[in-house]
Design a protein around this motif. Structure first.
Motif, PDB file in Angstrom:
ATOM      1  N   ILE A 298       0.823  -1.026   0.003  1.00  9.22           N
ATOM      2  CA  ILE A 298       0.151  -0.114   0.030  1.00  9.22           C
ATOM      3  C   ILE A 298       0.834   1.330  -0.049  1.00  9.22           C
ATOM      4  O   ILE A 298       0.303   2.397  -0.618  1.00  9.22           O
ATOM      5  CB  ILE A 298      -0.957  -0.002   1.125  1.00  9.22           C
ATOM      6  CG1 ILE A 298      -2.036  -1.262   1.093  1.00  9.22           C
ATOM      7  CG2 ILE A 298      -1.642   1.131   1.399  1.00  9.22           C
ATOM      8  CD1 ILE A 298      -2.899  -1.266   2.306  1.00  9.22           C
ATOM      9  N   ALA A 299       2.104   1.191   0.704  1.00  8.42           N
ATOM     10  CA  ALA A 299       2.778   2.511   0.480  1.00  8.42           C
ATOM     11  C   ALA A 299       3.394   2.528  -0.780  1.00  8.42           C
ATOM     12  O   ALA A 299       3.341   3.809  -1.177  1.00  8.42           O
ATOM     13  CB  ALA A 299       4.161   2.210   1.574  1.00  8.42           C
ATOM     14  N   GLY A 300       3.811   1.715  -1.252  1.00  8.20           N
ATOM     15  CA  GLY A 300       4.142   1.998  -2.760  1.00  8.20           C
ATOM     16  C   GLY A 300       2.917   2.311  -3.591  1.00  8.20           C
ATOM     17  O   GLY A 300       3.388   3.268  -4.643  1.00  8.20           O
ATOM     18  N   GLU A 301       1.817   1.725  -3.325  1.00  6.59           N
ATOM     19  CA  GLU A 301       0.502   2.328  -4.229  1.00  6.59           C
ATOM     20  C   GLU A 301       0.405   3.933  -3.932  1.00  6.59           C
ATOM     21  O   GLU A 301       0.069   4.528  -4.887  1.00  6.59           O
ATOM     22  CB  GLU A 301      -0.425   1.361  -3.977  1.00  6.59           C
ATOM     23  CG  GLU A 301      -0.257   0.239  -4.674  1.00  6.59           C
ATOM     24  CD  GLU A 301      -1.503  -0.990  -4.078  1.00  6.59           C
ATOM     25  OE1 GLU A 301      -2.443  -0.241  -3.452  1.00  6.59           O
ATOM     26  OE2 GLU A 301      -1.375  -2.107  -4.682  1.00  6.59           O
ATOM     27  N   ILE A 302       0.555   4.168  -2.594  1.00  8.06           N
ATOM     28  CA  ILE A 302       0.330   5.632  -2.159  1.00  8.06           C
ATOM     29  C   ILE A 302       1.401   6.653  -2.870  1.00  8.06           C
ATOM     30  O   ILE A 302       0.984   7.451  -3.274  1.00  8.06           O
ATOM     31  CB  ILE A 302       0.346   5.776  -0.694  1.00  8.06           C
ATOM     32  CG1 ILE A 302      -0.961   5.161   0.042  1.00  8.06           C
ATOM     33  CG2 ILE A 302       0.433   7.106  -0.465  1.00  8.06           C
ATOM     34  CD1 ILE A 302      -0.874   5.051   1.509  1.00  8.06           C
ATOM     35  N   MET A 303       2.623   6.212  -2.881  1.00  4.57           N
ATOM     36  CA  MET A 303       3.814   6.905  -3.612  1.00  4.57           C
ATOM     37  C   MET A 303       3.291   6.840  -5.032  1.00  4.57           C
ATOM     38  O   MET A 303       3.689   8.203  -5.436  1.00  4.57           O
ATOM     39  CB  MET A 303       5.109   6.121  -3.248  1.00  4.57           C
ATOM     40  CG  MET A 303       5.538   6.301  -1.944  1.00  4.57           C
ATOM     41  SD  MET A 303       7.395   5.771  -1.754  1.00  4.57           S
ATOM     42  CE  MET A 303       6.872   4.095  -1.735  1.00  4.57           C
ATOM     43  N   ALA A 304       2.985   6.025  -5.742  1.00  7.91           N
ATOM     44  CA  ALA A 304       2.677   6.267  -7.035  1.00  7.91           C
ATOM     45  C   ALA A 304       1.449   7.019  -7.426  1.00  7.91           C
ATOM     46  O   ALA A 304       1.677   7.990  -8.365  1.00  7.91           O
ATOM     47  CB  ALA A 304       2.395   4.740  -7.823  1.00  7.91           C
TER      48      ALA A 304
END
Length: 715
Positions: A298-304
């Motif tokens: 989820i952290a990676g998706e938030i950054m994207a």
């Protein structure tokens, strides 16, 4: 995704004055509105939910559609552009469609008469339901742009058929096979081309809104009746004669029911694979790479998502925009998203617990308003309690900050927190100050910003971020005589409204000062045209919101915001039998009658403001209480008594000189009081700018006095 059509639609509504301009917060709120939209020829209708009562309001937008003749001309214009025709027939509508419609002599967005907006709520124009309709329609157009053409009078299939017919007519007129004319459409090398990045297509594995939707779309199987029946046995519980038995019972099912069970099981397995909760059964070993827990994914998706939007993203939006978050159970999804956002790597930030952003996009071009306070003016140093300093440190920047002041001088400004003062002093002693303007962290010398600009109390600094990495600020000075007190008021009112809305969620817990600054940063404040006053001034009555400062510097809900800004502690009234007043009268006997009257009036007013013992060295009056009295009350008394600035301050000095004469132990306590009475020019400005009492201008004038005090003396 036709985002261009979505943006053009909202711009069209606001530019044509069909809808009031919306703030980013209003647009996000409207996008989350509960609405059911229907698109028909010439009309868009939305059933918008109203509150939690289950009632709805019907909002309608009507547009005059184009006629058959107009659409034939548009189809001819599309067919004359092979690339546009290819994209249209492949199911894509690009921005060139608007140019082609304009070339045909029409407009993709109707103008003039034939437009009508209505809502059953009773408001004729610009109600919340119309905003929900507009934003939700924009989202629908982004997913399916043909819906807007349907409103204009042309369905998708009818439009495609008309374009194909025009292409065939052009091929016949050219005298060769239609395939030659359609070569761009049938090029095998471009058969699999798409203008959409596959990785940008959101995948949200989870339960479908309509169970077995695919099977229902396919319809019944074309089987003979005797082949459409199956029998299976299931174990059921049967109670007879007071006992329970497990028996096998035959169950008749249709082929569709059997397929539905298989379909549900396969869909659940596919969703588990997509979430990484299970490993494909055909592999003897797990998938290559490291298995990521949901928080890291989820952290990676938030950054994207933050990179894609180029601004702040609300965490509630992550629940619907990020695949992993959308697949989580509703009861744990938001907490998991918050936990993931709290562990974002640098330069990503979590703001006020509800927003995610990048430091560079958040701070680029940010502008802060800072009025020089009385403590800063006396210390000749900028305080670390200003919004500009708190915002920069909360965003991950570390002092000292590089500064460009008026005239192009380069310097470094210190505003570190108390815990950082020793480190800053060491850094300043090692590196020195640019331009020879003093040693950093040395409390005996002014910091470089003061040394270069020489501001007075009440002057305003505009601090603008001109470079984020490494951080560099530009500072401009506005003298107090040239400042407009009305200038920050609209931004103050808008900021206070945002903060009050957030505080209303939990009015007793409230909002901390740091959370309020981060909230305003995320909501687009501290930008040119939207630069509010420091946060500690938002509870003032002039902003029109019921806020006050509670314990631990938290903004809480209240209808008495002004009282929270009165500094000092009121002690029990101290009485000495009139001996101190009699002694003061004897002390004044040697002065002219005019000075005697002025000192007596001011001494009586100060005794009402501070009824405690003025000769108690253990509990002396606080300087903040006196400065509040000097800046906001004494000018009113001086105007009524027709006293000059010099005469008024001389009268105040007489009072404190007498108290020190009576009790020499109070000399240290009253030294800053006497120093404040020496500042004639600031007091003269307060006296000359005093407006009539009980007017809106007087509220602003009084608010300016709190700006001069600063948070250390106001809260």
């Amino acid at each position: 995704m036709a985002d261009w059509l979505s943006e053009r639609w909202l711009t069209y509504l606001q530019r044509e004055l069909l809808l009031l301009p919306m703030t980013p917060g209003q647009q996000k709120s409207a996008g989350r509105g509960d609405a059911r939209l229907e698109f028909a020829r010439g009309a868009i209708t939305a059933q918008v939910g109203v509150g939690r009562s289950g009632t709805t309001a019907t909002a309608t937008m009507r547009f005059k559609p184009l006629g058959q003749r107009e659409w034939r001309r548009i189809e001819e214009a599309i067919a004359r552009d092979p690339e546009a025709a290819r994209r249209l027939l492949s199911g894509s509508l690009g921005p060139e469609l608007e140019d082609l419609v304009n070339q045909a002599g029409f407009s993709l967005f109707p103008r003039g008469h034939g437009r009508q907006f209505r809502c059953t709520c009773g408001e004729r124009w610009g109600c919340r339901h119309q905003r929900v309709l507009a934003v939700r329609a924009a989202q629908s157009f982004a997913a399916n742009p043909f819906l807007w053409l349907q409103v204009l009078g042309r369905g998708r299939e009818e439009l495609l058929a008309g374009v194909r017919a025009n292409l065939a007519d052009q091929a016949r007129a050219a005298g060769h096979m239609p395939a030659a004319a359609l070569a761009p459409l049938l090029d095998p090398d471009r058969f699999l081309e798409t203008e959409t990045d596959p990785s940008s297509i959101p995948v949200r594995p989870g339960d479908a809104a309509v169970p077995d939707a695919l099977l229902k779309v396919l319809g019944p199987l074309p089987l003979d009746p005797h082949l459409n029946r199956t029998r299976r046995y299931e174990v059921v519980r049967v109670t007879r004669w007071g006992s329970t038995f497990h028996v096998h019972q035959a169950v008749e099912e249709t082929a569709e029911q059997v397929l539905a069970r298989y379909y549900s099981a396969i869909s659940a397995g596919a969703a588990a694979l997509a979430r990484g909760e299970r490993t494909p059964v055909y592999r003897d070993e797990p998938l290559p790479g490291r298995r990521l827990p949901p928080r890291e994914r989820i952290a990676g998706e938030i950054m994207a998502l933050v990179d894609e939007r180029g601004g702040c993203v609300e965490l509630e939006e992550v629940l619907t925009s990020c695949p992993t978050a959308a697949a989580l159970p509703d009861d744990t999804a938001y907490q998991t998203v918050q936990d993931a956002a709290a562990h974002l790597p640098d330069p990503y930030l979590l703001l006020a617990g509800h927003y995610a952003a990048r430091r560079d996009t958040l701070l680029a071009g940010a502008t802060f308003r800072h009025v020089i306070t009385w403590p800063e003016w006396q210390a000749r140093r900028l305080s670390p309690s200003g919004d500009w300093f708190l915002a920069l440190t909360l965003a991950g920047c570390r002092p000292p900050f590089a500064v460009e002041v008026d005239g192009g001088h380069a310097a470094r400004t210190v505003g570190g927190a108390a815990a950082d003062r020793t480190r800053l002093a060491a850094e300043g002693a090692a590196g020195g100050a640019a331009g020879g303007s003093g040693v950093l962290g040395d409390p005996a010398r002014p910091d470089p910003a003061f040394a270069a600009l020489r501001p007075e109390v009440g002057d305003e600094l505009r601090l603008t971020v001109v470079q984020v990495e490494p951080l560099r600020l530009s500072v401009q000075l506005h003298r107090r005589a040239g400042r407009d007190l009305l200038d920050p008021l609209p931004a103050d009112q808008a900021a206070a409204r945002i903060v009050a809305t957030k505080v209303s969620v939990d009015p007793y817990r409230g909002l901390s000062e740091a959370e309020a600054i981060q909230l305003l940063l995320a909501e687009g404040f501290y930008r040119p045209g939207r630069v509010p006053d420091p946060v500690w001034l938002l509870p003032f009555p002039a902003v029109g919101e019921a806020l006050r400062w509670g314990p631990d510097r938290r903004l809480v809900a209240s209808y008495w915001g002004r009282a929270s800004l009165q500094p000092g502690i009121t002690h029990d009234h101290w009485r000495d039998g009139g001996q101190l007043a009699a002694g003061f009268a004897r002390f004044l006997a040697e002065f002219p009658p005019r000075e005697q009257r002025a000192a007596s009036v001011l001494a009586e007013a100060w005794a009402e403001r501070w009824p405690g013992n003025p000769l108690d060295p253990l509990r002396p009056p606080p300087l903040g209480a006196f400065l509040h009295f000097l800046l906001n009350r004494v000018p009113v008394i001086a105007r009524q008594a027709k006293l000059s600035a010099e005469g008024t301050l001389q009268a105040m000095r007489l009072l404190f000189r007498y108290l020190v004469q009576v009790s020499p132990a109070m000399a240290a306590a009253y030294a800053p009081f006497l120093a404040a009475c020496e500042a004639v020019e600031p007091f003269r400005h307060r006296l000359e700018t005093l407006p009539p009492l009980h007017t809106p201008e007087f509220q602003l004038w009084e608010m300016e006095g709190f700006r001069w005090l600063g948070p250390e003396l106001s809260l």
